[in-house]
Design a protein around this motif. Structure first.
Motif, short mmCIF file in Angstrom:
data_model
loop_
_atom_site.label_atom_id
_atom_site.label_comp_id
_atom_site.label_asym_id
_atom_site.label_seq_id
_atom_site.Cartn_x
_atom_site.Cartn_y
_atom_site.Cartn_z
N THR A 246 0.83 -1.21 0.00
CA THR A 246 0.00 0.00 0.00
C THR A 246 0.87 1.27 0.00
N LEU A 247 1.91 1.28 0.85
CA LEU A 247 2.80 2.44 0.91
C LEU A 247 3.55 2.62 -0.41
N ARG A 248 3.94 1.53 -1.05
CA ARG A 248 4.63 1.63 -2.34
C ARG A 248 3.72 2.29 -3.37
N THR A 249 2.44 1.90 -3.37
CA THR A 249 1.50 2.49 -4.32
C THR A 249 1.35 3.99 -4.09
N GLU A 250 1.26 4.39 -2.80
CA GLU A 250 1.14 5.81 -2.49
C GLU A 250 2.37 6.60 -2.96
N ILE A 251 3.56 6.04 -2.75
CA ILE A 251 4.79 6.73 -3.16
C ILE A 251 4.88 6.85 -4.67
N LEU A 252 4.46 5.78 -5.39
CA LEU A 252 4.48 5.83 -6.86
C LEU A 252 3.50 6.86 -7.40
N GLN A 253 2.46 7.13 -6.60
CA GLN A 253 1.48 8.13 -7.02
C GLN A 253 1.92 9.55 -6.65
N GLY A 254 3.12 9.67 -6.10
CA GLY A 254 3.68 10.99 -5.78
C GLY A 254 3.45 11.45 -4.37
N ASN A 255 2.89 10.61 -3.52
CA ASN A 255 2.66 10.98 -2.12
C ASN A 255 3.96 10.80 -1.34
N MET A 256 4.74 11.85 -1.19
CA MET A 256 6.02 11.80 -0.49
C MET A 256 5.96 12.58 0.82
N GLU A 257 4.78 12.63 1.44
CA GLU A 257 4.62 13.36 2.68
C GLU A 257 5.40 12.68 3.81
N THR A 258 5.69 13.47 4.82
CA THR A 258 6.47 12.96 5.96
C THR A 258 5.78 11.77 6.62
N HIS A 259 4.44 11.85 6.73
CA HIS A 259 3.70 10.75 7.35
C HIS A 259 3.89 9.45 6.58
N THR A 260 3.86 9.52 5.24
CA THR A 260 4.01 8.31 4.41
C THR A 260 5.40 7.71 4.59
N LEU A 261 6.44 8.56 4.58
CA LEU A 261 7.81 8.06 4.71
C LEU A 261 8.05 7.47 6.11
N ARG A 262 7.41 8.12 7.12
CA ARG A 262 7.55 7.58 8.47
C ARG A 262 6.87 6.20 8.56
N SER A 263 5.72 6.07 7.94
CA SER A 263 5.03 4.77 7.94
C SER A 263 5.84 3.71 7.20
#
Length: 621
Positions: A246-263
């Protein structure tokens, strides 16, 4: 074709359970000799034979049923007080268990065992009738005098047959046959058979052959709790994988927020923890109590002590200590030899012990315990101990070392001489010892398991042999070093410390470069030279290593650090000094070195090596 077609699964279950049951019976028989009136022991042994007989009857193994039935009847009389237990009777019973064990080996090959030897059945029948004759001990089988006189060989013809080339004549062959027949009978031990017709008695040999040729077990018993732990961890890893996806999909979609990277960081940390736990849990499924191996040795020590006329008690402790199953199988031969050595070489006869103020019965202790991430196995006896000076003289007599080398050995190093190939303290070769092919094989087998063996002995007090082994061979702790721009891994168990190499501190002794570390002169060897590679730079660090009784400094360019690796064998290739390969964290291939193999046959550095070390452009250790 198998004699038990269609019943292979049933046969496998029967052999697995019955082999463990028979080993338990063997141990209880040794205990029964010490406590002949113990009703509980007698009942347990009776039930053991009864259970084996029942399984054999279900599978229609009539030969096994026959011998188990007679032995069962014998124990029925013993537990009811109708027969006294004697050493002679115990010999008969132990021979019966040996024959049954040999039948297990035959059954494991899919074949029906042959009928038990008539001599053994006659001995069991005599015991049941209360008419058991005393054993003949391990002596030459009797040969009738009239028959020997009637078949006296023509010695002239025999001499011609064995000295002249070509095919022997019929007369010579007949002469050889006349001599050979009693020789075959002479080497057969018949310690428990009643006097019957003079012929070879295979009953004593069958169990030994069966035990020696028994195939390794390919099954393992695992506690369901451990399997449940593996299953739970697998489920947790599956959930973590879903989270990472799920996190990989979010990052590929450009979601590079601090919360995503921390997760993402938290998920990777959790996965790392779960994989480590799963690795440990899987390794535990391979761990087995070492008592499964130790339980074979009371019978071994008892039989050998009887053969040598000694009183020996084998005491076992630490049977619950766990070790990798494959290592348990590989430990059998070394431990068999060490137990036999303790009984044969280590302890004295009852007369000798009494003459020096000791108890008539000697004590041999076999123990195991976990110390850190290693297992320590000790074999201790209260015998006469070893004389370092006598070992030194014996090694010189046999030409294993020269007098100059021998004089430079301290007492500890003299004890290590028993590991030299061809070394033996016995002047006469027997079927137990004297050939000098034992202890060097023991050390070689222990080193193959990445273990160490050490000896401590005191004259008049006894000897202790200690074996230190890793818990498992599947994961090997290593020190990763670099030489010639290539990473290499050396077993961490051999590493004592890491020191910087100061060229000024290098001294030449007998033409070989050495370094003095805490008043100990150690030879210096470069990893590049051991590999026969061209060095690319001057080594900066030295790894102080301990190999068997030898210490040396391994010069390397640099070191990466400690790691736990899984060794993978190299397909269709086995370079000298390379045990296998593994992958580092960055994906590069790391060769795992076999230091014993690498050092074998290495020539000493030429004279002047220390001088060359001082030249930055021309150096060699």
């Amino acid at each position: 074709m198998s004699d038990f077609a269609g019943m292979e699964d049933l046969m496998q279950d029967f052999l697995l359970e019955s082999t463990e049951l028979l080993s338990d019976v063997d141990n209880k028989l040794c205990e029964l000799e010490k406590r002949p009136n113990d009703k509980a022991l007698l009942n347990d042994i009776f039930r053991g034979f009864h259970t084996i007989k029942g399984g054999a009857g279900f599978l229609n193994v009539s030969a096994m049923v026959t011998i188990c039935h007679r032995t069962e009847n014998l124990f029925d009389k013993l537990r009811n007080g109708e027969l006294p237990l004697s050493s002679e009777l115990m010999d008969v019973i132990l021979d019966a268990t040996g024959v049954v064990r040999g039948m297990f080996t035959t059954l494991s090959q899919g074949l029906s065992p042959a009928a038990p030897d008539a001599g053994l059945l006659a001995a069991l029948d005599s015991a049941l009738a209360g008419n058991l004759v005393a054993p003949a001990a391990p002596v030459v089988a009797p040969v009738a005098a009239p028959a020997a006189a009637a078949n006296t060989p023509d010695w002239n013809v025999l001499h011609a047959a064995v000295t002249k080339a070509g095919t022997p004549t019929a007369a010579a062959a007949a002469a050889v046959a006349v001599v050979a027949a009693p020789v075959v009978e002479a080497v057969v031990e018949t310690p428990i058979m009643p006097v019957v017709a003079a012929k070879p008695a295979p009953a004593k040999m069958a169990p030994q052959q069966g035990m020696a040729s028994a195939p390794p077990e390919n099954t393992i018993r695992i506690d369901t709790v451990r399997l449940d732990q593996v299953l739970n961890l697998s489920g947790e890893i599956g959930l973590t994988k879903n989270r990472l996806t799920t996190l990989r999909t979010e990052i590929l979609q450009g979601n590079m927020e601090t919360h995503t990277l921390r997760s993402l960081d938290e998920a990777i940390s959790q996965l790392d923890l779960l994989v480590s736990d799963l690795q440990n849990a899987v390794m535990k499924t391979r761990m087995q109590p070492i008592g499964r191996l130790f339980q074979k040795y009371p019978r071994l020590a008892r039989d050998l002590a009887r053969q040598l006329g000694k009183e020996v008690e084998l005491v076992i402790t630490g049977e619950e200590t766990e070790l990798d199953k494959t290592m348990i199988e590989d430990l059998n031969d070394p431990l068999v030899h060490l137990v036999r050595n303790a009984v044969d070489h280590g302890v004295e006869s009852s007369e000798e012990r009494i003459s020096v103020g000791k108890k008539p019965q000697s004590l041999v202790q076999l123990s195991a315990e976990q110390v850190g991430d290693h297992i320590v196995i000790e074999i201790t006896d209260d015998g006469k101990g070893m004389n370092p000076e006598a070992l030194r003289r014996k090694a010189i007599e046999k030409g294993l070392i020269d007098a100059e080398t021998a004089n430079g050995l301290d007492e500890k190093q003299c004890l290590q001489l028993i590991f030299l190939p061809g070394f033996s303290t016995k002047d006469q070769i027997s079927n137990v010892s004297g050939r000098g092919v034992g202890m060097d094989v023991v050390r070689t087998n222990i080193q193959k398991l990445n273990g160490r063996i050490d000896i401590n002995s005191e004259q008049g007090v006894g000897t202790k042999i200690s074996i230190s082994l890793p818990l498992t061979l599947a994961i090997l702790p290593v020190l990763v070093v670099r030489a010639c721009n290539q990473p290499f891994a050396v077993p961490l168990a051999m590493v004592r410390e890491i020191i910087p190499i100061d060229v000024a501190a290098i001294q030449e002794v007998s033409g070989r470069p050495t370094i003095v570390v805490r008043d100990e002169i150690l030879p210096l060897k470069t990893l590049a030279n051991l590999l026969n590679w061209a060095p690319t730079q001057k080594p900066q660090f030295g790894v102080l290593m301990q190999s068997a009784e030898k210490s040396f400094i391994l010069a390397v360019d640099s070191f990466v650090g400690r790691d736990d690796v899984v060794i993978k064998p190299l397909q269709n290739i086995r370079p000298k000094g390379v045990a296998g390969a593994t992958l580092s964290g960055d994906g590069s291939v790391v060769l795992v070195l076999d230091m014993e193999d690498l050092l074998m046959g290495q020539a000493d550095a030429p004279s002047g090596g220390a001088m060359m070390l001082r030249n930055a452009d021309n150096y060699s250790y």
